[in-house]
Design a protein around this motif. Structure first.
Motif, PDB file in Angstrom:
ATOM      1  N   GLU A  80       0.822  -1.208   0.000  1.00  0.00           N
ATOM      2  CA  GLU A  80       0.000   0.000   0.000  1.00  0.00           C
ATOM      3  C   GLU A  80       0.860   1.265   0.000  1.00  0.00           C
ATOM      4  OE1 GLU A  80      -2.604  -0.284   3.335  1.00  0.00           O
ATOM      5  OE2 GLU A  80      -3.697  -2.006   2.530  1.00  0.00           O
ATOM      6  N   GLY A  81       2.160   1.103  -0.203  1.00  0.00           N
ATOM      7  CA  GLY A  81       3.056   2.255  -0.243  1.00  0.00           C
ATOM      8  C   GLY A  81       3.323   2.881   1.103  1.00  0.00           C
ATOM      9  N   LYS A  82       3.194   2.086   2.183  1.00  0.00           N
ATOM     10  CA  LYS A  82       3.325   2.624   3.528  1.00  0.00           C
ATOM     11  C   LYS A  82       4.436   1.957   4.325  1.00  0.00           C
ATOM     12  CE  LYS A  82      -1.592   3.841   3.710  1.00  0.00           C
ATOM     13  NZ  LYS A  82      -2.890   3.640   4.421  1.00  0.00           N
ATOM     14  N   GLN A  83       5.414   1.375   3.632  1.00  0.00           N
ATOM     15  CA  GLN A  83       6.519   0.706   4.317  1.00  0.00           C
ATOM     16  C   GLN A  83       7.857   1.278   3.864  1.00  0.00           C
ATOM     17  OE1 GLN A  83       6.092  -3.555   3.911  1.00  0.00           O
ATOM     18  NE2 GLN A  83       3.956  -3.522   4.593  1.00  0.00           N
ATOM     19  N   GLY A  84       7.970   2.590   4.006  1.00  0.00           N
ATOM     20  CA  GLY A  84       9.206   3.242   3.607  1.00  0.00           C
ATOM     21  C   GLY A  84       9.320   3.380   2.106  1.00  0.00           C
ATOM     22  N   GLY A  85      10.568   3.426   1.620  1.00  0.00           N
ATOM     23  CA  GLY A  85      10.765   3.577   0.183  1.00  0.00           C
ATOM     24  C   GLY A  85      12.209   3.874  -0.174  1.00  0.00           C
ATOM     25  N   VAL A  86      12.397   4.366  -1.385  1.00  0.00           N
ATOM     26  CA  VAL A  86      13.716   4.754  -1.895  1.00  0.00           C
ATOM     27  C   VAL A  86      13.562   6.106  -2.584  1.00  0.00           C
ATOM     28  CG1 VAL A  86      15.565   4.237  -3.533  1.00  0.00           C
ATOM     29  CG2 VAL A  86      14.507   2.387  -2.230  1.00  0.00           C
ATOM     30  N   ALA A  87      14.393   7.056  -2.195  1.00  0.00           N
ATOM     31  CA  ALA A  87      14.406   8.364  -2.837  1.00  0.00           C
ATOM     32  C   ALA A  87      15.683   8.498  -3.648  1.00  0.00           C
ATOM     33  CB  ALA A  87      14.322   9.474  -1.794  1.00  0.00           C
ATOM     34  N   ILE A  88      15.550   8.900  -4.885  1.00  0.00           N
ATOM     35  CA  ILE A  88      16.719   9.135  -5.735  1.00  0.00           C
ATOM     36  C   ILE A  88      16.772  10.628  -6.020  1.00  0.00           C
ATOM     37  CG2 ILE A  88      17.889   8.554  -7.886  1.00  0.00           C
ATOM     38  CD1 ILE A  88      16.048   6.038  -7.954  1.00  0.00           C
ATOM     39  N   LEU A  89      17.817  11.259  -5.519  1.00  0.00           N
ATOM     40  CA  LEU A  89      17.996  12.697  -5.692  1.00  0.00           C
ATOM     41  C   LEU A  89      18.987  12.930  -6.822  1.00  0.00           C
ATOM     42  CD1 LEU A  89      18.287  13.729  -1.929  1.00  0.00           C
ATOM     43  CD2 LEU A  89      16.224  13.523  -3.330  1.00  0.00           C
ATOM     44  N   ARG A  90      18.527  13.618  -7.858  1.00  0.00           N
ATOM     45  CA  ARG A  90      19.370  13.872  -9.030  1.00  0.00           C
ATOM     46  C   ARG A  90      19.520  15.379  -9.222  1.00  0.00           C
ATOM     47  NH1 ARG A  90      16.365   9.027 -11.208  1.00  0.00           N
ATOM     48  NH2 ARG A  90      17.981   7.467 -11.656  1.00  0.00           N
ATOM     49  N   ASN A  91      20.763  15.805  -9.363  1.00  0.00           N
ATOM     50  CA  ASN A  91      21.044  17.211  -9.582  1.00  0.00           C
ATOM     51  C   ASN A  91      22.264  17.298 -10.490  1.00  0.00           C
ATOM     52  OD1 ASN A  91      21.094  20.025  -9.366  1.00  0.00           O
ATOM     53  ND2 ASN A  91      20.557  19.968  -7.183  1.00  0.00           N
ATOM     54  N   GLU A  92      22.034  17.701 -11.735  1.00  0.00           N
ATOM     55  CA  GLU A  92      23.058  17.653 -12.775  1.00  0.00           C
ATOM     56  C   GLU A  92      23.622  16.234 -12.865  1.00  0.00           C
ATOM     57  OE1 GLU A  92      25.736  20.958 -12.103  1.00  0.00           O
ATOM     58  OE2 GLU A  92      24.273  22.368 -12.954  1.00  0.00           O
ATOM     59  N   ASP A  93      24.929  16.045 -12.671  1.00  0.00           N
ATOM     60  CA  ASP A  93      25.517  14.710 -12.836  1.00  0.00           C
ATOM     61  C   ASP A  93      25.597  13.914 -11.533  1.00  0.00           C
ATOM     62  OD1 ASP A  93      25.952  15.019 -15.586  1.00  0.00           O
ATOM     63  OD2 ASP A  93      27.833  16.099 -15.217  1.00  0.00           O
ATOM     64  N   ILE A  94      25.089  14.465 -10.441  1.00  0.00           N
ATOM     65  CA  ILE A  94      25.152  13.805  -9.144  1.00  0.00           C
ATOM     66  C   ILE A  94      23.848  13.057  -8.880  1.00  0.00           C
ATOM     67  CG2 ILE A  94      25.469  14.119  -6.664  1.00  0.00           C
ATOM     68  CD1 ILE A  94      27.946  14.793  -8.331  1.00  0.00           C
ATOM     69  N   GLU A  95      23.983  11.791  -8.449  1.00  0.00           N
ATOM     70  CA  GLU A  95      22.826  10.979  -8.077  1.00  0.00           C
ATOM     71  C   GLU A  95      23.052  10.409  -6.680  1.00  0.00           C
ATOM     72  OE1 GLU A  95      21.113   8.816 -12.036  1.00  0.00           O
ATOM     73  OE2 GLU A  95      23.142   8.240 -11.443  1.00  0.00           O
ATOM     74  N   LEU A  96      22.101  10.662  -5.790  1.00  0.00           N
ATOM     75  CA  LEU A  96      22.162  10.114  -4.436  1.00  0.00           C
ATOM     76  C   LEU A  96      20.972   9.178  -4.256  1.00  0.00           C
ATOM     77  CD1 LEU A  96      23.029  11.920  -1.141  1.00  0.00           C
ATOM     78  CD2 LEU A  96      21.011  10.455  -1.251  1.00  0.00           C
ATOM     79  N   VAL A  97      21.260   7.930  -3.843  1.00  0.00           N
ATOM     80  CA  VAL A  97      20.222   6.920  -3.664  1.00  0.00           C
ATOM     81  C   VAL A  97      20.015   6.713  -2.172  1.00  0.00           C
ATOM     82  CG1 VAL A  97      19.474   4.592  -4.266  1.00  0.00           C
ATOM     83  CG2 VAL A  97      21.024   5.831  -5.793  1.00  0.00           C
TER      84      VAL A  97
END
Length: 759
Positions: A414-431
């Motif tokens: 149900e989308g209520k057990q946390g998750g994964v955020a991917i932050l992208r800014n130019e050539d930098i990616e933070l998972v």
């Protein structure tokens, strides 16, 4: 010369189209007494359809990516036919000869069946028939596989999982030659091979089949697909809903870490409902999502073609097609999947399973033009209806770039057990991983992250400890170090308390708990940020981590701000590693090097870490710089005089050299209750070994400082070498987008709306 060859090839393909319709046998009698209600008994109808065959033949010679794929497959299968058929008695683990041969046979059979339909050349149908008959003769007397390690042994392979792989592919081959075979031949194959095969991986192996797991998905798809070809209602029902009336009383754990679902949900539909979040994130992580997507999608395509009344691509609000977009977003700039949970590095969307995913997503979805660009990069398509649609889209110039932006993917059914955020800014990616346990393939790494620049790892996640299909390394299976190292918390870029993994390293506990998203913000193109909380990794300890990738005019590239807030009811030791890749350049603190390397600890992953250096910082900020693949990086972290700064390296207690010898810098804070870890990571400059020139090789940050830290707010200042200071304020409690905040700092009022402030 090349133009002349191309014209001749196209002319040959056109000639094939006009001469291929005379030799196809048509036998439509069906033989099984338990037939399902189907929209059509015409074959092929599973993946490649009869109408699709007509459409493909009409376009041959005019669709370059399809024509090139067809040419390559024809050359491959012609070479296999020339070698003859071999179906050896099973003996080996993954990577061994008999394993590889049977695995190769299943792929060859599927491709040969498709070639028969498209080219209408009887040699391919005969080849498929002859090999199937050899398997029929073998299988009816075949015992369980001689290797006994698996929790569910197959017959052709050492585990039922690989048997299921085989049947998923071979059912497609059978569909393609169904009308070529006589009724007697079909009866023989179905009675002695296909039905017993389906029974073995399901009713005979409920510990494999009757659960929610990628293994079971393959099993469900295998039983269902052969059921669709045979028009067998019982098999189709078993595939969709699991084994009925399973007479088992207790919950039994298998050695893969999953649980036999005796009384709850099972079957293909349950495997869609449970592991996928509404956003399409698969709880085992992208590596296993990639692996499971093939059976998910090909069985779904078969259901769509044969039983459209199920509306399978609309099931759970169309999550199967959503999941493809999610999976593609879980890859770096080079298309490699982020190695969350058990994941082998280097797996990418160039894998054949992703060719299937991209083509099916385009054909059955919204015809996203961005998918055509990925298909062009893959440079091959499926030889079926969906592949034709993609090839025509590329030919007609519809392709547009597949744009990856910052994205938050929820976890849980149900989308209520946390998750994964991917932050992208130019050539930098933070998972940023704040997901659930991830079933048996999950790691104990709550609130961890990994960092990339242009597809290169900067701060890495280790991934799995396994050499997939390399027989010399544990038979190609998971190594013991996967549990003793890769799954443990200390193997990840997050906080370990008292040298003990999250949830005590216990699967049952981890499966009952998860972090929660505090906020995700990507509206401001200059500041991509996310924050999450977790309360049960250790009794009495709460953690909240806030990460941001910030583009600022004072910096050459976007930099990372990392704030880890820890609250506990008692004093603890906290270890916080950063697994950097590259060559150490310099530090602003002194450290000593031991004369003899010794393990950092005795268990929970610490036994695999050598201590290579130990230091303390006299400055308020400890700084550490390194060089990786021609780019410079600097970690700046707020420190105090009591903090230990450890240099570690993986590889202790590893006599078989199963682990990569990679390094980390670790912050150790002892005898502390509540604390705050604050760091920045700058990507800056470059180095050319050709010109031997280093550009912008030093950090631009003079100091980071905690200005304020309360229950409600944490305020960090970042000051550059030029003396410019910016404030980042994160709301620790009320972080909604609409929330209005006013905070007095040094007699100055700061007012903003939303989750954070940066200026």
């Amino acid at each position: 010369m090349k133009l002349k060859q191309h014209i001749l090839l196209n002319f040959a393909l056109v000639i094939i189209v006009f001469t291929m319709f005379s030799c196809n046998k048509e036998t439509t009698t069906v033989s099984d007494s338990k037939k399902a209600t189907s929209t059509s008994n015409q074959h092929p109808n599973l993946i490649l359809t009869a109408q699709g065959v007509k459409d493909i033949r009409a376009q041959l010679g005019t669709i370059p990516v399809f024509d090139n794929t067809l040419k390559a497959v024809k050359e491959e299968i012609d070479a296999e036919i020339a070698l003859g058929i071999e179906t050896p008695i099973p003996l080996d683990y993954s990577g061994g000869y008999t394993h590889v041969r049977h695995k190769r046979n299943m792929i060859v059979l599927q491709k040969a069946g498709v070639l028969y339909q498209i080219l209408n050349d009887e040699k391919y149908a005969k080849y498929v028939k002859d090999m199937l008959m050899q398997y029929e003769a073998m299988y009816k007397t075949l015992p369980l596989h001689p290797k006994t390690r698996s929790y569910a042994r197959g017959k052709l392979f050492w585990q039922c999982l690989n048997d299921a792989n085989w049947l998923v592919y071979v059912s497609q081959a059978y569909d393609c030659v169904y009308n070529y075979l006589s009724e007697e031949e079909r009866n023989k194959l179905e009675t002695n091979l296909f039905k017993p095969f389906a029974d073995h991986i399901s009713v005979d192996s409920p510990q494999f089949y009757q659960r929610v797991h990628n293994h079971s998905t393959w099993g469900n798809a295998a039983v269902g697909m052969i059921g669709l070809v045979m028009n067998d209602a019982e098999l189709i029902d078993r595939a969709l809903y699991g084994i009925k009336d399973l007479k088992l009383d207790t919950k039994e754990k298998d050695d893969d870490g999953g649980f036999l679902n005796k009384n709850g949900k099972a079957g293909f539909l349950a495997n869609i409902e449970e592991p996928f979040s509404p956003d399409g994130y698969y709880n085992e992580g992208p590596y296993y999502q990639r692996y499971a997507m093939y059976p998910f999608l090909v069985f779904a395509e078969g259901l769509h073609n044969v039983k459209p009344e199920l509306k399978i691509f609309e099931y759970k609000e169309g999550v199967l097609l959503k999941s493809i977009n999610a999976l593609l977003n879980l890859s770096d700039a080079d298309g490699d999947f982020f190695p969350l949970n058990d994941g082998q590095k280097g797996m990418s969307y160039y894998n054949d399973a992703l060719v299937t995913a991209v083509d099916i997503s385009y054909y059955f979805g919204k015809q996203d033009a961005g998918l055509l660009t990925i298909a062009s990069e893959q440079n091959k398509v499926l030889l079926d209806d969906s592949g034709l649609a993609v090839a025509l889209g590329i030919k007609n110039g519809k392709a547009k770039p597949f744009e990856k932006k910052s994205i938050n993917l929820s976890d849980g059914p149900e989308g209520k057990q946390g998750g994964v955020a991917i932050l992208r800014n130019e050539d930098i990616e933070l998972v940023f991983k704040y997901a659930s346990q991830g079933s048996s393939h999950g790691h104990y790494d709550k609130l961890s992250y990994s960092l990339y620049e242009k597809g290169d790892e900067v701060i890495q996640d280790y991934g799995l400890a396994r050499f997939v299909n390399i027989e010399q390394k544990g038979g190609g299976n998971y190594l013991k170090e996967n549990k003793t190292w890769a799954k443990q918390t200390i193997a990840h870029n997050t906080v370990t308390q008292n040298e003990t993994s999250h949830y005590g390293g216990k699967y049952e506990v981890g499966s009952q708990n998860h972090p929660d998203l505090h906020y995700f913000s990507s509206d401001n193109k200059n500041v991509q940020a996310s924050s999450a909380k977790v309360t049960n990794t250790y009794p009495g300890t709460d953690m909240q981590r806030t990460v941001a990738v910030i583009k600022d005019e004072d910096f050459e590239k976007p930099y990372v701000l990392d704030i880890m807030k820890v609250s506990s009811d008692k004093a603890n030791q906290y270890d916080f590693p950063y697994y950097f890749l590259g060559q150490v350049l310099n530090t602003n603190f002194e450290y000593t090097i031991p004369k003899t390397l010794k393990p950092l600890g005795s268990k929970n992953g610490y036994q695999h870490l050598y201590l290579e250096g130990n230091g303390k910082s006299k400055e308020s900020n400890a700084k550490f710089s390194w060089l990786n693949k021609g780019k410079f990086y600097t970690l700046s972290t707020i420190s105090n005089a009591k903090d230990e700064i450890l240099f570690t390296r993986i590889g202790a207690n590893d006599p078989d050299f199963n682990l990569r010898r990679e390094a980390a810098i670790m912050l150790r804070r002892k005898n502390t209750k509540n604390t705050l870890f604050v760091s920045t990571i700058e990507a800056h400059g470059s180095y050319s070994p050709v010109s031997e020139s280093a550009i912008n090789s030093k950090s631009n940050i003079k100091e980071i400082k905690v200005v304020l830290d309360t229950v409600d707010y944490t305020v960090i200042s970042i000051t550059t070498l030029k003396g410019n200071t910016k404030l980042f304020i994160t709301a620790n409690t009320n972080a909604s987008k609409e929330a209005k905040h006013t905070l007095k700092i040094n007699n100055k009022n700061f007012t903003w709306v939303g989750s954070y402030y940066y200026k």
